[in-house]
Design a protein around this motif. Structure first.
Motif, short mmCIF file in Angstrom:
data_model
loop_
_atom_site.label_atom_id
_atom_site.label_comp_id
_atom_site.label_asym_id
_atom_site.label_seq_id
_atom_site.Cartn_x
_atom_site.Cartn_y
_atom_site.Cartn_z
N THR A 1 32.86 1.27 -3.72
CA THR A 1 32.68 2.73 -4.02
C THR A 1 31.38 3.01 -3.76
OG1 THR A 1 31.77 2.25 -6.30
CG2 THR A 1 34.28 2.18 -6.32
N SER A 2 31.25 4.23 -4.08
CA SER A 2 28.86 4.38 -4.26
C SER A 2 28.12 4.48 -5.38
CB SER A 2 29.24 6.00 -3.99
OG SER A 2 30.25 7.16 -5.21
N LYS B 1 37.90 12.70 -1.03
CA LYS B 1 36.92 11.45 -1.79
C LYS B 1 38.27 11.29 -2.43
CE LYS B 1 33.75 10.96 -5.46
NZ LYS B 1 33.29 11.94 -6.74
N GLN B 2 37.95 10.03 -2.92
CA GLN B 2 38.73 9.16 -3.11
C GLN B 2 38.49 8.09 -4.54
OE1 GLN B 2 42.07 8.92 -2.44
NE2 GLN B 2 41.90 10.44 -0.81
N THR B 3 38.41 8.84 -5.55
CA THR B 3 38.08 8.45 -6.92
C THR B 3 38.75 7.56 -7.69
OG1 THR B 3 39.75 9.59 -7.75
CG2 THR B 3 37.26 10.80 -7.51
N ASP C 1 32.90 7.55 -4.94
CA ASP C 1 33.24 7.54 -4.21
C ASP C 1 33.49 6.14 -3.47
OD1 ASP C 1 35.04 8.04 -1.30
OD2 ASP C 1 33.11 9.00 -0.70
#
Length: 246
Positions: free
Chosen positions: A57-58, A86-88, A75
């Motif tokens: 993730t970010s 964007k994927q959560t 993200d």
């Protein structure tokens, strides 16, 4: 016939443990998905493999130190920069709400080997019952105390110990903790062990099987299932194997 379970969803081509990876596993005709769960700071069951956010993730730091609201801002598709959306990080509840619309099986791995995550078993089981997924869910973990606790809470939900190394007569061990199967590392489970387990009524679902030669070996001995990053390759091979046998 051997079932194909998509490891963290279709993780060979999509961000692992995200809704797009799960949807794509369904489109690839996988029989089920495997996912990992941990707890957020505010006690929500979230779907992510690593204890730290850094790799997938970010974010940076431990999952357990962030609230669900904070985790949702990250993200989860950073390893796949070409994705248009964007994927959560999903919650387990989001995944279960989607599973209620299909017939896939779901292997929920409890990631509680490093951090205990007090009460996680109860929360997972509550969600399984809430979405009426008891017959389609398998709870696995390297923490065998945890899955035994799950069995005591919900004997109707299947449990399966994860094994990273060869274990002597694993079918007997599985039966002793009331597990109907076990999930070994594919390289630690020879054909003889699989056959003896199946003869004893114990399911075997090796992980993570990505080489075609290994997939073929498991199809040939009619292994219960295997967990793979690439369900497309596995399903294609299985169809070919079925055709050849016919």
């Amino acid at each position: 016939m051997t079932e194909v379970i998509a490891h963290r969803g279709y993780s060979a081509k999509f961000p692992e443990n995200t809704m797009i990876a799960f949807h794509e596993a369904e489109y690839a005709n996988a029989d089920g998905i495997e996912l990992d769960v941990q707890l957020s700071k505010d006690g929500e069951v979230v779907v992510i493999h690593d204890e730290k956010l850094n790799r997938t993730t970010s974010g940076k730091g431990y999952v357990k130190d962030f609230t669900l609201q904070e985790l949702k801002k990250l993200d989860a598709g950073v390893l796949f920069p070409n994705l248009s959306e964007k994927q959560t990080i999903p919650t387990l509840e989001e995944v279960f709400a989607w599973l209620a619309t299909n017939t896939l099986i779901c292997n929920v791995e409890l990631k509680n080997g490093v951090f205990r995550y007090e009460g996680m078993e109860e929360k997972v089981i509550k969600l399984i019952r809430q979405y009426d997924l008891s017959k389609r869910t398998i709870i696995s973990s390297f923490n065998h105390y945890s899955i035994v606790h799950c069995y005591r809470l919900a004997p109707e939900v299947e449990i399966a110990p994860l094994l990273s190394e060869g274990l002597y007569m694993p079918w007997i061990y599985a039966a002793s903790i009331r597990a109907k199967g076990f999930h070994p590392r594919y390289s630690a489970v020879p054909n003889e062990v699989i056959s003896l387990s199946l003869e004893s009524g114990i399911a075997v679902r090796p992980y993570t099987v990505n080489k075609e030669v290994e997939m073929e070996r498991l199809f040939q001995i009619n292994c219960t299932a295997f967990i793979t990053d690439d369900p497309t390759i596995a399903v294609k091979l299985r169809d070919k194997y079925k055709k050849d046998k016919a």
